[in-house]
Design an enzyme around this catalytic site. Structure first.
Site, mmCIF file in Angstrom:
data_model
loop_
_atom_site.group_PDB
_atom_site.id
_atom_site.type_symbol
_atom_site.label_atom_id
_atom_site.label_comp_id
_atom_site.label_asym_id
_atom_site.label_seq_id
_atom_site.Cartn_x
_atom_site.Cartn_y
_atom_site.Cartn_z
ATOM 1 C CG HIS A 8 23.488 4.794 59.813
ATOM 2 N ND1 HIS A 8 24.338 4.766 60.888
ATOM 3 C CD2 HIS A 8 23.771 5.930 59.146
ATOM 4 C CE1 HIS A 8 25.108 5.847 60.876
ATOM 5 N NE2 HIS A 8 24.770 6.578 59.837
ATOM 6 C CG ASN A 11 27.388 5.978 56.769
ATOM 7 O OD1 ASN A 11 26.529 6.784 57.087
ATOM 8 N ND2 ASN A 11 28.610 5.996 57.270
ATOM 9 C CB CYS A 60 27.349 -0.022 62.282
ATOM 10 S SG CYS A 60 26.435 0.607 63.641
#
Length: 315
Positions: free
Chosen positions: A215, A255, A246
């Protein structure tokens, strides 16, 4: 590696990891258009959904239909996430090429996420492996054990590397084909990525850990990718437009952005098999289906540099 002419395989996870983290439900037709366009751009693998009960994730309730559609595209590896045996049954019935079961290295997270202890999850893995082994060898999906929260957990904080290694070994013993490491919470740093990847590879075999799910929560996503490449990782998950920002860090993409990842690998001369211009055009489909949803990415904002990609790579 399923694709001989590709150095680094990119697995698009926007349809699963992206869509599950936003409230809006993308219509089935838009999902199909997104998948078709990404496959046409050369993306070799797409995680198209998750076989979880519709009441938990209504965004992914149509996963069986999405898999059926994706399976009509020649050469595309169709991947799905399953939380348990029941999900795996449904995934196999739908014809998925790859099934990933997430096992939270943090037991606190596991109990919260799937309401199961490590021991219970490993038993599910055994049952799924038995089911897969009952199929003819050429019909068996790849069965990946995805170690989530492998680099740190919002609930438990730091995670012992020895625990990650032990669970990776347990997953392989219970019948997984391969394991993957996932930076679910955006805690990973490049040094840790190298260390943990090496440790797990040493324990389960070099070819049994080929993929990472990283991420970009704290802005080190692509730096972590570079660290992963150094230790032989060949499959990377990414999300178009970094979709599904997020939840822990408002304004930060969760991501890694597929477009930025392809740009970086391309410009280094690594083959992804993806046409970046075509990939950038896919954003229009996603924007159209999710109006107002923030899409991230530096490359889409800046455009491609003059003369790209010729001249950026060693002759």
């Amino acid at each position: 590696m399923h694709h001989p002419n590709i150095d680094i395989e990119i697995s698009e996870v926007g349809l699963r990891d992206g869509l599950q983290s936003i409230d809006r439900i993308m219509p089935l037709e838009a999902k199909k258009a997104w998948i078709a366009a990404e496959a046409a751009a050369g993306v070799p693998e797409i995680e198209v959904g998750s076989f979880v009960p519709a009441k938990i994730l209504p965004q992914l309730a149509d996963t069986a239909e999405v898999v059926a559609f994706a399976k009509t595209i020649p050469g595309l590896t169709v991947a799905v996430l399953v939380p348990n045996f029941r999900g795996a049954e449904n995934a196999m019935q739908a014809g998925a090429d790859k099934i990933t079961i997430p096992l939270s290295v943090s037991e606190t997270h596991s109990l919260k996420n799937v309401r199961r202890t490590h021991a219970q999850m490993l038993d599910e893995v055994s049952r799924i492996a038995q089911l897969i082994n009952g199929l003819p060898a050429d019909k068996r999906p790849v069965f990946e054990g995805g170690l989530s929260t492998a680099f740190g957990c919002t609930l438990e904080g730091p995670i012992a590397e020895s625990t990650v290694v032990a669970l990776a070994e347990a997953l392989m013993e219970r019948g997984c084909t391969e394991v993957g490491l996932s930076d679910t919470t955006g805690y990973a740093n490049p040094g840790q990525v190298k260390r943990l990847t090496k440790a797990v590879k040493a324990a389960v075999g070099d070819d049994k850990l080929t993929g990472l799910h990283l991420h970009n929560t704290r802005g080190v996503g692509l730096a972590n990718v570079m660290a992963a490449l150094d230790v032989g990782i060949t499959t990377l998950d990414a999300s178009l437009g970094g979709i599904g920002g997020c939840p822990f860090a408002p304004g930060a993409s969760g991501n890694i952005v597929t477009e930025d990842l392809v740009y970086m690998l391309d410009s280094m001369g690594l083959k992804t098999g993806i046409d970046l211009d075509q990939l950038l055009a896919v954003r229009t489909i996603v924007e159209g289906a999710l109006p107002g949803e923030p899409l991230y990415g530096f490359t889409p904002d800046a455009g491609l540099p003059k003369g790209y990609p010729k001249g950026y790579q060693p002759a």
